[in-house]
Design a protein around this motif. Structure first.
Motif, short mmCIF file in Angstrom:
data_model
loop_
_atom_site.label_atom_id
_atom_site.label_comp_id
_atom_site.label_asym_id
_atom_site.label_seq_id
_atom_site.Cartn_x
_atom_site.Cartn_y
_atom_site.Cartn_z
N ARG A 22 3.46 1.01 -1.43
CA ARG A 22 4.16 2.13 -0.78
C ARG A 22 5.40 1.62 -0.06
O ARG A 22 5.44 0.47 0.37
CB ARG A 22 3.24 2.81 0.23
CG ARG A 22 2.12 3.63 -0.35
CD ARG A 22 1.08 3.99 0.70
NE ARG A 22 1.68 4.50 1.93
CZ ARG A 22 1.45 5.73 2.42
NH1 ARG A 22 0.64 6.55 1.78
NH2 ARG A 22 2.00 6.13 3.55
N VAL A 23 6.39 2.50 0.08
CA VAL A 23 7.64 2.10 0.75
C VAL A 23 7.36 1.60 2.16
O VAL A 23 7.88 0.54 2.57
CB VAL A 23 8.63 3.29 0.80
CG1 VAL A 23 9.79 2.98 1.74
CG2 VAL A 23 9.18 3.58 -0.58
N VAL A 42 10.96 5.29 8.06
CA VAL A 42 11.13 6.07 6.82
C VAL A 42 11.22 7.56 7.16
O VAL A 42 12.12 8.26 6.68
CB VAL A 42 9.96 5.81 5.83
CG1 VAL A 42 10.10 6.70 4.61
CG2 VAL A 42 9.92 4.34 5.42
N LEU A 49 15.91 3.76 -0.50
CA LEU A 49 15.37 3.02 -1.64
C LEU A 49 16.30 3.29 -2.82
O LEU A 49 16.39 4.44 -3.27
CB LEU A 49 13.94 3.47 -1.94
CG LEU A 49 13.26 2.81 -3.15
CD1 LEU A 49 13.10 1.30 -2.94
CD2 LEU A 49 11.91 3.46 -3.43
N GLN A 52 18.62 6.20 -2.12
CA GLN A 52 18.07 7.53 -1.86
C GLN A 52 17.05 7.46 -0.72
O GLN A 52 16.38 6.45 -0.52
CB GLN A 52 17.36 8.08 -3.11
CG GLN A 52 18.24 8.15 -4.35
CD GLN A 52 19.37 9.15 -4.20
OE1 GLN A 52 19.16 10.25 -3.68
NE2 GLN A 52 20.57 8.76 -4.63
N PRO A 54 13.62 7.92 0.58
CA PRO A 54 12.33 8.05 -0.10
C PRO A 54 11.28 8.76 0.77
O PRO A 54 11.46 8.92 1.97
CB PRO A 54 11.92 6.58 -0.29
CG PRO A 54 12.47 5.91 0.93
CD PRO A 54 13.75 6.64 1.29
N GLN A 55 10.20 9.17 0.13
CA GLN A 55 8.99 9.54 0.86
C GLN A 55 8.26 8.24 1.20
O GLN A 55 8.32 7.29 0.43
CB GLN A 55 8.08 10.43 0.00
CG GLN A 55 8.70 11.75 -0.40
CD GLN A 55 8.95 12.65 0.81
OE1 GLN A 55 8.09 12.79 1.67
NE2 GLN A 55 10.15 13.23 0.86
N LYS A 56 7.54 8.21 2.32
CA LYS A 56 6.91 6.93 2.71
C LYS A 56 5.79 6.53 1.74
O LYS A 56 5.43 5.36 1.64
CB LYS A 56 6.39 6.99 4.15
CG LYS A 56 5.36 8.04 4.44
CD LYS A 56 5.06 8.07 5.93
CE LYS A 56 4.04 9.15 6.27
NZ LYS A 56 3.83 9.26 7.73
N GLU A 58 6.08 6.88 -1.48
CA GLU A 58 6.69 6.50 -2.76
C GLU A 58 6.45 5.01 -3.04
O GLU A 58 6.36 4.21 -2.11
CB GLU A 58 8.20 6.78 -2.68
CG GLU A 58 8.88 6.96 -4.03
CD GLU A 58 10.29 7.51 -3.86
OE1 GLU A 58 11.20 6.95 -4.50
OE2 GLU A 58 10.46 8.48 -3.09
N VAL A 60 7.33 1.21 -4.68
CA VAL A 60 8.52 0.41 -4.96
C VAL A 60 8.34 -0.40 -6.25
O VAL A 60 7.22 -0.71 -6.65
CB VAL A 60 8.84 -0.55 -3.79
CG1 VAL A 60 9.11 0.23 -2.51
CG2 VAL A 60 7.71 -1.56 -3.56
N SER A 64 14.15 -3.32 -6.88
CA SER A 64 14.72 -2.18 -6.14
C SER A 64 15.30 -2.67 -4.82
O SER A 64 14.82 -3.65 -4.24
CB SER A 64 13.64 -1.12 -5.86
OG SER A 64 13.20 -0.52 -7.06
#
Length: 313
Positions: A22-23, A42, A49, A52, A54-56, A58, A60, A64
């Motif tokens: 996850r981010v 976040v 990311l 853009q 991101p949603q937390k 999301e 990786v 990236s």
């Protein structure tokens, strides 16, 4: 995304080893932040990311680009206000000993907006040592917000250094009483188990092989149907030490839901915090060298809970 005054801007390529994370988790590991702090960054839009927001949750991918702008840290400040239920047990030119009620932190910290021991002393006009970090000046020991009882604070610079060393050398006698679930076997013993931050929960600790050495001695004072009253002495002073060690023995402090206590029993005895109280504090006075000892009675919520347990058949 430009960094302002006091802000830190970081751009990091995601390595292979974090693929699929996850981010917020990847950000925490790459920047050495807590998972909670990474999630906040976040959520507040401080992280990109691949350009853009991101949603937390999301995930990786390797290669990236993670960009993070980290705002300047917030600073905790002392609010001078006298706290209801706090009493000064003793003071002289070098030390002040307080009996701390539940719901009060030892000192200010970022994220804590409730009352503090340091703030109470400031409100009462008690000047304390200026040694230590600004928000922790004079603090030589701490009690959890949810733990009541005796705590000493240094007023003079000499007392601060002498008492700090005394706590490091383990010459200070700290005795707690705790009502724990069930009956520890053996009824007298020593728990020698290292404690570390919990890998998945901020503000929680756990027994882990790579933790800091932690030693707790306990003895059973009373054994009742559902719970036992223990006297506990600490060799080390880790955060949440008694709570973590008793939970690891599968005998959590009554009312300590964070560490696995039974909520039904907690409700039955009327507790919304752990049954844990610092009843005795003893040490050599930092100036005179004379032994000083202090005692604290149980506060009303703990006394009531103990009565309920004693009366259970």
């Amino acid at each position: 995304m430009s960094a302002g005054v006091g802000q830190e801007h970081r751009v990091i390529a995601v390595p292979e080893g974090l693929a699929g994370e996850r981010v917020d988790s990847a950000l925490a590991r790459l920047l050495g932040l807590s998972r909670t702090r990474a999630s906040e960054l976040v959520a507040e839009g401080h992280v990109l990311l691949d350009g853009q927001v991101p949603q937390k949750s999301e995930r990786v991918e390797p290669g990236s680009l993670l960009e993070a702008t980290i705002p300047a840290p917030r600073v905790a400040t002392v609010v001078a206000e006298q706290v209801e239920g706090m009493s000064i047990v003793y003071q002289d030119d070098d030390i002040v000993v307080v009996d701390k009620p539940v719901g009060v932190a030892a000192h200010p910290s970022v994220g804590w907006e409730g009352p503090t021991v340091v703030g109470h002393l400031a409100g009462a006009g008690v000047r304390i040592s200026t040694s230590g970090a600004p928000e922790r000046q004079g603090i030589v020991q701490r009690l959890d917000v949810g733990t009541s009882g005796l705590m000493t604070i240094a007023k003079s610079e000499r007392a601060y250094s002498v008492l700090k060393q005394a706590f490091r050398d383990r010459t200070v006698e700290k005795t707690y009483h705790s009502l724990v679930q069930g009956h520890p076997d053996p009824h007298t013993g020593t728990i020698d188990a290292p404690i570390a931050r919990h890998p998945k929960h901020d503000f929680k600790f756990t027994v882990r092989a790579d933790g800091r050495p932690s030693v707790t001695h306990y003895d059973t004072l009373e054994a009742h149907r559902f719970a036992s009253l223990l006297t506990i002495k600490l060799e080390t002073g880790r955060t949440h030490q008694i709570r973590v060690h008793m939970s690891a023995l599968h005998h959590p402090c009554v009312g300590d839901l964070q560490y696995g206590a039974d909520p039904t029993l907690a409700a039955r005895v009327g507790l919304d915090r752990q049954w844990l109280h610092a009843v005795h504090l003893g040490f050599d006075h930092p100036t005179t060298g004379e032994r000083v000892d202090f005692e604290s009675p149980y506060p009303s919520d703990l006394a009531h809970a103990l009565d309920v347990v004693r009366d259970a058949h």
